[in-house]
Design an enzyme around this catalytic site. Sequence first.
Site, PDB file in Angstrom:
ATOM      1  N   ASP A 107       0.843  -1.116  -0.039  1.00 30.16           N
ATOM      2  CA  ASP A 107      -0.193   0.063   0.025  1.00 30.16           C
ATOM      3  C   ASP A 107       0.812   1.341  -0.025  1.00 30.16           C
ATOM      4  OD1 ASP A 107      -1.790   1.992   0.131  1.00 30.16           O
ATOM      5  OD2 ASP A 107      -2.547   1.077   2.238  1.00 30.16           O
ATOM      6  N   VAL A 157      -9.287  -3.820   0.119  1.00 31.18           N
ATOM      7  CA  VAL A 157      -9.680  -5.215  -0.233  1.00 31.18           C
ATOM      8  C   VAL A 157      -9.443  -6.086   0.841  1.00 31.18           C
ATOM      9  CG1 VAL A 157      -9.226  -4.626  -2.717  1.00 31.18           C
ATOM     10  CG2 VAL A 157      -7.460  -5.361  -1.334  1.00 31.18           C
ATOM     11  N   ARG A 169     -10.188 -13.270   5.676  1.00 35.47           N
ATOM     12  CA  ARG A 169      -8.917 -14.046   5.155  1.00 35.47           C
ATOM     13  C   ARG A 169      -8.959 -15.164   4.141  1.00 35.47           C
ATOM     14  NH1 ARG A 169      -4.483 -11.388   7.400  1.00 35.47           N
ATOM     15  NH2 ARG A 169      -4.713 -10.665   9.573  1.00 35.47           N
TER      16      ARG A 169
HETATM   17  P1  IMP Z   1       2.105  -0.502   3.805  1.00 40.04           P
HETATM   18  O1  IMP Z   1       2.533  -0.926   2.545  1.00 40.04           O
HETATM   19  O2  IMP Z   1       3.128  -0.392   4.705  1.00 40.04           O
HETATM   20  O3  IMP Z   1       1.293   0.467   3.779  1.00 40.04           O
HETATM   21  O4  IMP Z   1       1.251  -1.502   4.567  1.00 40.04           O
HETATM   22  C1  IMP Z   1       1.009  -2.759   3.871  1.00 40.04           C
HETATM   23  C2  IMP Z   1       0.155  -3.814   4.686  1.00 40.04           C
HETATM   24  O5  IMP Z   1      -1.163  -3.043   5.184  1.00 40.04           O
HETATM   25  C3  IMP Z   1      -0.403  -5.067   4.120  1.00 40.04           C
HETATM   26  O6  IMP Z   1       0.639  -6.013   4.253  1.00 40.04           O
HETATM   27  C4  IMP Z   1      -1.467  -5.272   4.711  1.00 40.04           C
HETATM   28  O7  IMP Z   1      -1.395  -6.197   5.602  1.00 40.04           O
HETATM   29  C5  IMP Z   1      -2.245  -4.017   4.952  1.00 40.04           C
HETATM   30  N1  IMP Z   1      -3.221  -3.296   3.966  1.00 40.04           N
HETATM   31  C6  IMP Z   1      -2.907  -2.570   2.813  1.00 40.04           C
HETATM   32  N2  IMP Z   1      -3.802  -2.271   2.214  1.00 40.04           N
HETATM   33  C7  IMP Z   1      -4.887  -3.211   2.630  1.00 40.04           C
HETATM   34  C8  IMP Z   1      -6.176  -3.451   1.970  1.00 40.04           C
HETATM   35  O8  IMP Z   1      -6.766  -3.014   1.137  1.00 40.04           O
HETATM   36  N3  IMP Z   1      -6.594  -4.493   2.686  1.00 40.04           N
HETATM   37  C9  IMP Z   1      -6.146  -5.371   3.846  1.00 40.04           C
HETATM   38  N4  IMP Z   1      -4.880  -5.154   4.421  1.00 40.04           N
HETATM   39  C10 IMP Z   1      -4.447  -4.012   3.671  1.00 40.04           C
END
Ligand code: IMP
Length: 184
Positions: A107, A157, A169
Amino acid sequence: MDAHDVEGDLEKILLTEEQIQARLTEMAAAIDADYKGQEILLIGVLRGAIMVMADLSRKLHTPCEMDWMAVSSYGSGTKSSGVVRILKDLDTDLEGRHVLIVEDIIDSGLTLSWLASNLQSRGPASLSIAALLRKPEATKVQVPVRYVGFDIPNEFVVGYGLDYAERYRTLPFVGLLAPHVYGA
Ligand code: IMP
Ligand code: MG
């Protein structure tokens, strides 16, 4: 668990089970080609990556080992801060190993960029990242993602390892959560 079990909770199915499996087969073929003659240490990031890890690893012909890490982002709310705490560290020494991090979704990319530099400091022979899903924000951070399954819109999502409040999950597909579920 299938779509009937969560009827009304999802706005729509974004990626079907068939689409996910077909893409994982392509990713596995690319990984096999790149790591020919080598052995891979797959590192899954708990808990979201369990499904991708299980399916991707079984499609690989390259010999591999598996290890797992659990991390949590400090910071308030639903946005990760980039400050990461290790909840469960690896059991494997990375020195001289060909390491491939397996992730469910990128993300902001903050978690993964922290993880990549942490693992890089442990002296692997190589370090790459495979992620099933990537949101648009991720392109702003310098994360060396070598294998990406799908670029998806900036929406929340669930399914195929991804949760909302630890639910959904076990769905075999990826869907968009309906706003009423998260209180909109
Ligand atoms: P980031 O890239 O540090 O923002 O965090 C990524 C983590 O946030 C992922 O490994 C997921 O666990 C969680 N995450 C990010 N977007 C989503 C989503 O749309 N649904 C569920 N979990 C998400
Ligand atoms: Mg994750």
